[in-house]
Design an enzyme around this catalytic site. Structure first.
Site, PDB file in Angstrom:
ATOM      1  N   CYS A 247      39.778  40.907  39.565  1.00 12.82           N
ATOM      2  CA  CYS A 247      38.407  40.899  39.135  1.00 12.82           C
ATOM      3  C   CYS A 247      37.583  40.502  40.681  1.00 12.82           C
ATOM      4  CB  CYS A 247      37.812  40.046  38.152  1.00 12.82           C
ATOM      5  SG  CYS A 247      38.555  40.586  36.583  1.00 12.82           S
TER       6      CYS A 247
ATOM      7  N   GLY B  29      32.388  46.140  38.002  1.00 13.28           N
ATOM      8  CA  GLY B  29      33.522  45.427  38.340  1.00 13.28           C
ATOM      9  C   GLY B  29      34.395  45.806  39.434  1.00 13.28           C
ATOM     10  N   ARG B  30      35.339  45.001  39.419  1.00 11.90           N
ATOM     11  CA  ARG B  30      36.410  45.253  40.463  1.00 11.90           C
ATOM     12  C   ARG B  30      37.873  45.775  39.865  1.00 11.90           C
ATOM     13  NH1 ARG B  30      34.237  43.480  45.318  1.00 11.90           N
ATOM     14  NH2 ARG B  30      32.274  41.986  44.937  1.00 11.90           N
TER      15      ARG B  30
ATOM     16  N   HIS C 262      45.923  46.128  33.324  1.00  8.38           N
ATOM     17  CA  HIS C 262      46.244  46.262  31.852  1.00  8.38           C
ATOM     18  C   HIS C 262      47.616  46.747  31.546  1.00  8.38           C
ATOM     19  CE1 HIS C 262      41.905  46.289  31.453  1.00  8.38           C
ATOM     20  NE2 HIS C 262      41.732  47.322  32.010  1.00  8.38           N
TER      21      HIS C 262
ATOM     22  N   PHE D 292      36.383  45.141  27.443  1.00 12.25           N
ATOM     23  CA  PHE D 292      36.852  43.720  27.676  1.00 12.25           C
ATOM     24  C   PHE D 292      38.420  43.767  27.494  1.00 12.25           C
ATOM     25  CE2 PHE D 292      36.096  42.962  23.056  1.00 12.25           C
ATOM     26  CZ  PHE D 292      37.431  42.131  22.671  1.00 12.25           C
TER      27      PHE D 292
END
Length: 245
Positions: free
Chosen positions: A180, A80-81, A85, A163
């Site tokens: 993302c 992913g990119r 968070h 996730f």
């Protein structure tokens, strides 16, 4: 090398790490648990938490997707990119043995879709994009809205990372990056989509249940100190431990 099975190959240990968890601390714990899962010393495990605010970049992140103002970003070994968070966002790190990676990602996305549905939010996959989305309406000028992102790593047949589901976090954190790696989309939360505040604590038990269902495993609670002491599975005789805290 394929991982060995722990005491109960049908069990999923749920470990709640709390809030404001530093990213590096959780990443180090993931690596420790991953090694022990590969060795068959632990059963499948998922770490559930809220991070202290942090930007992380997966291996495919392009330079223009990072914060333009020099905000620090932690480069990590997941796919992913770049993403964010922080408080109000539920993060789950399943450390589980898998066969087919594509099937596993679909199951994780399905778990998020079911979680959203449990709170009255319609979410779905969008072809060509990872994660789960609230679908926009071009006629109203409303873009697709990212509700949950997926980024994983699989090494020696065991997953890491996982996730993140937006519950009550401030979407403005995403304004510094290309979330993302997907331009011209929005970011939303369960709270924004429902019009009421839905905090991570409320979502946690639903998320634990839906993830275990999606993976075909039986969930049981495991405290962090027991994880570090090497507890391997459910209670004597294979019964689930109490889910209360």
């Amino acid at each position: 090398m394929r991982p060995k099975h722990g005491v109960d190959p049908h069990a999923l240990a749920i470990v709640r790490l709390g809030v404001d968890v530093p990213y590096e601390q959780a990443w180090a714990l993931q690596r420790q648990v991953h090694g022990r899962r590969v060795a068959g010393e632990l059963t499948d495990t998922v770490l559930m938490l809220e991070h202290a605010p942090v930007y992380t970049a997966g291996r495919r992140t392009a330079a223009h997707e990072r914060p333009a103002d020099g905000t620090p970003v932690i480069d990590v070994d997941r796919g992913g990119r770049v993403t964010w968070h922080g408080p109000g966002q539920l993060v789950a790190y399943p450390i589980v043995a898998v066969g087919d990676v594509t099937t596993y990602v679909c199951r994780v996305e399905e778990a998020m879709i079911q979680i959203c549905a449990d709170f009255g939010v319609s979410a779905r996959r969008v072809p060509g994009r990872a994660g789960v989305w609230a679908v926009g309406d071009a006629a109203l000028g409303l873009p697709d809205r990212l509700l949950g992102a997926v980024g994983i790593r699989v090494a020696r047949g065991v997953t890491m990372h996982g996730f993140a589901l937006n519950c009550a976090n401030d979407p403005r954190w995403f304004s510094r990056i290309v979330p993302c790696g997907i331009p011209d989309v929005g970011v939303s939360t369960l709270s924004a989509e429902t019009g009421r505040r839905i905090v991570v604590e409320e979502v946690l038990p639903i998320a634990e249940k839906r993830l275990a269902e999606a993976l075909g495993l039986r969930a049981f609670d495991l405290h962090e100190e027991d994880l570090l002491r090497g507890h391997q599975g459910p209670g004597p005789g294979g019964e689930d431990l109490p889910r209360g805290r």
